[in-house]
Design a protein around this motif. Structure first.
Motif, short mmCIF file in Angstrom:
data_model
loop_
_atom_site.label_atom_id
_atom_site.label_comp_id
_atom_site.label_asym_id
_atom_site.label_seq_id
_atom_site.Cartn_x
_atom_site.Cartn_y
_atom_site.Cartn_z
N LYS A 56 0.82 -1.22 0.00
CA LYS A 56 0.00 0.00 0.00
C LYS A 56 0.85 1.28 0.00
CE LYS A 56 -3.91 -0.37 0.27
NZ LYS A 56 -4.94 -0.60 -0.77
N ARG A 172 2.11 7.74 3.77
CA ARG A 172 1.78 6.97 2.58
C ARG A 172 2.22 7.74 1.34
NH1 ARG A 172 -4.13 4.32 0.96
NH2 ARG A 172 -3.31 2.95 -0.70
N GLU A 173 2.94 7.05 0.49
CA GLU A 173 3.46 7.68 -0.71
C GLU A 173 2.34 7.96 -1.71
OE1 GLU A 173 6.44 5.22 -2.36
OE2 GLU A 173 7.82 5.39 -0.66
N THR A 174 2.57 8.94 -2.56
CA THR A 174 1.65 9.29 -3.64
C THR A 174 2.38 9.21 -4.97
OG1 THR A 174 2.14 11.65 -3.34
CG2 THR A 174 0.21 10.77 -2.20
N ASN A 175 1.63 8.97 -6.03
CA ASN A 175 2.24 8.91 -7.36
C ASN A 175 2.25 10.28 -8.02
OD1 ASN A 175 -0.44 9.32 -8.09
ND2 ASN A 175 -0.79 7.15 -8.56
N GLU A 176 2.54 10.28 -9.32
CA GLU A 176 2.69 11.55 -10.04
C GLU A 176 1.41 12.34 -10.13
OE1 GLU A 176 3.58 8.64 -11.02
OE2 GLU A 176 5.79 8.68 -11.13
N GLY A 178 -0.93 12.42 -7.79
CA GLY A 178 -1.42 12.75 -6.46
C GLY A 178 -2.24 11.67 -5.80
N GLN A 179 -2.32 10.49 -6.39
CA GLN A 179 -3.07 9.41 -5.77
C GLN A 179 -2.14 8.54 -4.92
OE1 GLN A 179 -4.90 7.37 -9.07
NE2 GLN A 179 -6.70 8.72 -9.06
N PHE A 180 -2.72 7.93 -3.88
CA PHE A 180 -1.93 7.06 -3.02
C PHE A 180 -1.42 5.84 -3.80
CE2 PHE A 180 -4.55 9.03 0.45
CZ PHE A 180 -3.49 9.69 1.06
N VAL A 181 -0.23 5.46 -3.50
CA VAL A 181 0.36 4.29 -4.14
C VAL A 181 -0.34 3.03 -3.66
CG1 VAL A 181 2.46 2.90 -4.33
CG2 VAL A 181 2.59 5.40 -4.48
N ASP A 182 -0.70 2.17 -4.62
CA ASP A 182 -1.33 0.89 -4.29
C ASP A 182 -0.77 -0.15 -5.25
OD1 ASP A 182 -2.84 -1.25 -3.54
OD2 ASP A 182 -4.78 -0.24 -3.71
#
Length: 466
Positions: A56, A172-176, A178-182
């Motif tokens: 996650k 929690r990290e986010t991608n390019e 702006g969504q959370f990484v899953d």
């Protein structure tokens, strides 16, 4: 070694696919509910959190993690040197600064755990007895507060009431975008590939084994399995999984599905049946009012014929055969009694009978004179009809009689007054049927009818799905 039949192999494959779908569905729901239930996993199954947090994109929050490490250092320093040692006092001062940073920056906000942070501050204020958050943290880690309260009490309160709340925080990290990484897709991609391969092969086999069905048609018939290939809205996989479980009989979902859809299906069926009835009656009324029933024998070009166009002639022929060869012999005794009664009335009303009454000794017509005559007439009527219909020339005469009868009846039915009267009578009869049926349907409980349907389904044999 026993060789399995094709049906047994198919049934075994259905069970295997159902198990794989259930496994994937459990993983999907675990992934969906992991964030809301992470605190419970952290408390009771910390190993699960340790393994699944990277999936996650969850990492320890630097601010809260350093805060807990500093508290651990304080515990070690007090245990070794006591609370008044220089090292212990320096760590207390460091904890005060970190506490103010936590209050000002709110590291719980990014993880959407503001409610957890509010609970932490409320517990701390209640324990210290100060209403201000900043003052409560400063007082809690101050030397005078440690001197006024025993360290074991403070340590127990922190470890039981505050540490679990602080430890539940994370980054929690986010991608390019702006969504959370899953990274669940890294696990799910194997299931998607397996489902897609099985779906393609199965639909191809169905298209080749079923005449008139293309591969696209077979795919369209299995549209409900498309969520198996979607990397989003994975919860929709519940639909194909339920279908496969039901078909494979891995679990008996018949009763569950029946109870879930019982009341909606009952009232929906009631509305659909009433709609179908009203529509059917209204269309019949329109046909009657438009005169289409009377003109059925010579319908126009827009009328769709099914089968032999001479259906009315065949129906008439079939009815005549039934009347001549089946009905007439059956009602022969009744016909004889009717002819006997008619002969008696006819003779009594004739002048010959009045003349015979004047002859001495003759007061009534003997029954033995009328009975043979009526029997003869009845038998003659049956024989004449049967002989005439079997004879070629007689058959032509009967056909001509039938044709002229239909023509005469049709002409009379199309007469203005007769047609209008019949149309009104039929229209009123249909309207009366519609109103009375709907009113009666409202008085019946549709759930009772659906229960009868369920009982019939239970008595029906089990169907093996391919």
């Amino acid at each position: 070694m026993r060789i399995l039949s094709q049906s047994q192999e198919n049934f075994f494959w259905q069970k295997l696919m159902a198990i794989v779908m259930v496994t994937n569905l459990l993983l999907v729901f675990f992934n969906i509910t992991y964030i809301p239930l992470r605190d419970l996993y952290l408390q009771y199954l910390p190993g699960v959190v340790q393994q699944y947090d990277p999936v996650k994109g969850i990492e320890p929050n630097e601010l809260t993690e350093n805060y807990l490490q500093t508290v651990t250092q304080l515990e070690a320093a007090i245990a070794a040197q006591g609370p008044t040692a220089a090292n212990s006092l320096a760590i207390l001062e460091q904890l005060q600064k970190q506490s103010l940073a936590i209050v000002d920056e709110n590291p719980f906000l990014l993880a959407d755990k503001s409610a957890t942070f509010a609970r932490l501050k409320r517990r701390l204020r209640s324990f210290v007895g100060i209403s201000s958050n900043r003052e409560a943290f400063l007082t809690f880690w101050s030397p005078p507060f440690l001197a006024a309260n025993s360290w074991p009490t403070i340590q127990t309160f922190f470890n039981q009431k505050l540490r679990p709340l602080i430890a539940s925080n994370y980054f929690r990290e986010t991608n390019e975008i702006g969504q959370f990484v899953d990274n669940f897709w890294r696990i799910d991609i194997y299931f998607i590939g397996f489902f897609a391969l099985e779906f393609g092969i199965r639909t191809l086999v169905i298209s080749r084994q079923t005449a008139g069905i293309s591969w696209l048609d077979a795919i369209a018939r299995r549209w409900y399995e498309l969520p198996l290939f979607l990397p989003f809205w994975r919860w929709l996989r519940l639909i194909p999984a339920a279908v496969r479980i039901h078909r494979s009989r891995l679990l008996n979902l018949e009763r569950l599905l029946g109870q879930m859809t019982h009341e909606p299906a009952a009232y929906l069926a009631e509305r659909v049946s009433r709609f179908a009835l009203v529509r059917l009656v209204n269309q019949a009324k329109e046909a009657v009012n438009a005169g289409e029933i009377a003109a059925l024998d010579h319908a126009g070009n827009n009328y769709v014929q099914v089968g032999d166009p001479n259906k009315l002639d065949q129906l008439t022929d079939r009815l005549l055969r039934l009347v001549i060869y089946q009905v007439m012999p059956t009602i022969k005794p009744d016909l004889e009694a009717l002819l006997r009664h008619s002969l008696q009335r006819a003779l009594k009303a004739s002048e010959l009978y009045e003349g015979l009454q004047q002859i001495p000794g003759i007061q009534a017509i003997p029954q033995d004179m009328i009975a043979p005559i009526s029997d003869y007439l009845a038998q003659a009527s049956c024989d004449v009809l049967a002989t005439s219909y079997a004879d070629v020339e007689g058959r032509l005469l009967v056909d001509q009689l039938s044709h002229d009868f239909r023509q005469a009846l049709g002409q009379e039915l199309t007469q203005g007054g007769t047609q209008t009267e019949l149309q009104k009578l039929l229209s009123d009869l249909l309207e009366e049927m519609k109103l009375n049926y709907i009113q009666k349907a409202k008085q019946q409980n549709p759930e009772d009818i659906l229960e009868e349907v369920d009982q019939l389904d239970e008595q029906a044999p089990v169907t093996n799905y391919s």
